[in-house]
Design a protein around this motif. Structure first.
Motif, PDB file in Angstrom:
ATOM      1  N   TYR A 159      46.128  45.478  35.685  1.00  0.00           N
ATOM      2  CA  TYR A 159      45.875  44.036  35.602  1.00  0.00           C
ATOM      3  C   TYR A 159      47.193  43.328  35.350  1.00  0.00           C
ATOM      4  O   TYR A 159      48.029  43.806  34.570  1.00  0.00           O
ATOM      5  CB  TYR A 159      44.905  43.735  34.458  1.00  0.00           C
ATOM      6  CG  TYR A 159      44.744  42.258  34.139  1.00  0.00           C
ATOM      7  CD1 TYR A 159      43.748  41.499  34.741  1.00  0.00           C
ATOM      8  CD2 TYR A 159      45.587  41.627  33.222  1.00  0.00           C
ATOM      9  CE1 TYR A 159      43.594  40.148  34.452  1.00  0.00           C
ATOM     10  CE2 TYR A 159      45.442  40.275  32.921  1.00  0.00           C
ATOM     11  CZ  TYR A 159      44.454  39.540  33.533  1.00  0.00           C
ATOM     12  OH  TYR A 159      44.310  38.214  33.236  1.00  0.00           O
ATOM     13  N   LYS A 186      38.881  41.092  30.357  1.00  0.00           N
ATOM     14  CA  LYS A 186      39.971  40.405  31.057  1.00  0.00           C
ATOM     15  C   LYS A 186      39.565  38.960  31.320  1.00  0.00           C
ATOM     16  O   LYS A 186      38.388  38.598  31.267  1.00  0.00           O
ATOM     17  CB  LYS A 186      40.317  41.110  32.366  1.00  0.00           C
ATOM     18  CG  LYS A 186      39.204  41.150  33.401  1.00  0.00           C
ATOM     19  CD  LYS A 186      39.682  41.837  34.665  1.00  0.00           C
ATOM     20  CE  LYS A 186      38.573  41.902  35.705  1.00  0.00           C
ATOM     21  NZ  LYS A 186      39.034  42.506  36.978  1.00  0.00           N
ATOM     22  N   TRP A 199      34.881  44.248  31.104  1.00  0.00           N
ATOM     23  CA  TRP A 199      35.615  44.974  32.150  1.00  0.00           C
ATOM     24  C   TRP A 199      35.240  46.440  32.058  1.00  0.00           C
ATOM     25  O   TRP A 199      35.465  47.079  31.019  1.00  0.00           O
ATOM     26  CB  TRP A 199      37.109  44.762  31.932  1.00  0.00           C
ATOM     27  CG  TRP A 199      38.005  45.164  33.043  1.00  0.00           C
ATOM     28  CD1 TRP A 199      37.682  45.440  34.328  1.00  0.00           C
ATOM     29  CD2 TRP A 199      39.433  45.294  32.950  1.00  0.00           C
ATOM     30  NE1 TRP A 199      38.818  45.737  35.047  1.00  0.00           N
ATOM     31  CE2 TRP A 199      39.899  45.649  34.240  1.00  0.00           C
ATOM     32  CE3 TRP A 199      40.359  45.143  31.909  1.00  0.00           C
ATOM     33  CZ2 TRP A 199      41.238  45.888  34.502  1.00  0.00           C
ATOM     34  CZ3 TRP A 199      41.680  45.367  32.180  1.00  0.00           C
ATOM     35  CH2 TRP A 199      42.122  45.725  33.469  1.00  0.00           C
TER      36      TRP A 199
END
Length: 204
Positions: A159, A186, A199
Motif C-alpha cells: 500500500y 487502510k 483490509w
C-alpha cells in the motif's frame, strides 16, 4: 508473576506430546517496558526470567529498546518472534532471546506491527509501516526471512498513501504459507470523501 501495572497483549502457545507446551506473552502499550513473559505450560506461573523470558532491564536483549512491542508469533517452542516500533525484532531460538538488527532498509523509519513464522516452509514474514512525507510516504510493507539462506528479502510494498494515512497490517495467521491471511485497515477515497476500511488479504 505478571505486573499489575502493565497490560499483556499477544499470546503465543505451543503443544507438547502430553498436552499444553510452553507459552509466551508480551507487554503492550505506549511507554510500556518490552518485557516478554514465559509460562512452561503447566500451572499459572509466568516469569520474565531468562533464558525463556526477557525483562527490559540490565543487558537483556529486550532491554532499553526504543520501541513498543506489537506482535508475537512462532513456529514452535524453539522459534518465537517479537516485533515492534523502530524496526524492533527479537528472536528466541530455543536457547535464549537475541535482538535482530540492521536487516531492513531504512530500519529506523519502519515500525513492525505483525509477524508470522512457519518452520514447515522455512519462512518468516513481518509486516511494517514506513511513514515519510509526501503523497506516497505512507507505505505498508512486507519483509521475508528465508531460514535456509539465512537472509532477509524485501520490501514488498502492499500500500502507498499520503503521510499519516491510517494504513496498517495488524495481524497474520494460518496453517502455512499456502493458507495465510492478513488483516488490517487502510484509507480509501470515494466521491471525494475519505473513510477507513477493513483490509483482508490472502497470500497466494
Amino acid at each position: 508473576g505478571v505486573s499489575a501495572t502493565h497490560g499483556l497483549g499477544r499470546l503465543f502457545g505451543t503443544l507438547a506430546p502430553t498436552g499444553q507446551g510452553p507459552l509466551w506473552s508480551v507487554v503492550m502499550g505506549n511507554n510500556a517496558p518490552e518485557d516478554i513473559y514465559f509460562n512452561p505450560g503447566k500451572g499459572t506461573s509466568w516469569s520474565t526470567n531468562g533464558p525463556t523470558g526477557c525483562r527490559d532491564s540490565g543487558n537483556n536483549p529486550c532491554a532499553n529498546t526504543p520501541w513498543n512491542t506489537y506482535d508475537l508469533d512462532g513456529g514452535g517452542p524453539d522459534d518465537v518472534w517479537v516485533v515492534g516500533a523502530g524496526s524492533g525484532l527479537l528472536r528466541y531460538d530455543g536457547k535464549g532471546w537475541q535482538k535482530v538488527t540492521n536487516v531492513f532498509y531504512a530500519a529506523s523509519q519502519l515500525d513492525l506491527y505483525a509477524v508470522y513464522s512457519s518452520k514447515k516452509d522455512n519462512l518468516v514474514t513481518v509486516a511494517g509501516v514506513r511513514n515519510n512525507s509526501g503523497s506516497t510516504g505512507r507505505q505498508v510493507q512486507l519483509y521475508n526471512y528465508n531460514r535456509k539462506l539465512d537472509a532477509w528479502f524485501g520490501p514488498v510494498v502492499l500500500y502507498m498513501g499520503p503521510h499519516n494515512s491510517p494504513a496498517y497490517l495488524l495481524d497474520m495467521g494460518g496453517p502455512d504459507y499456502n493458507d495465510l491471511w492478513m488483516v488490517g485497515q487502510k484509507e480509501e477515497t470515494s466521491a471525494g470523501s475519505k473513510s477507513i476500511k477493513g483490509w483482508v488479504l490472502k497470500l497466494q
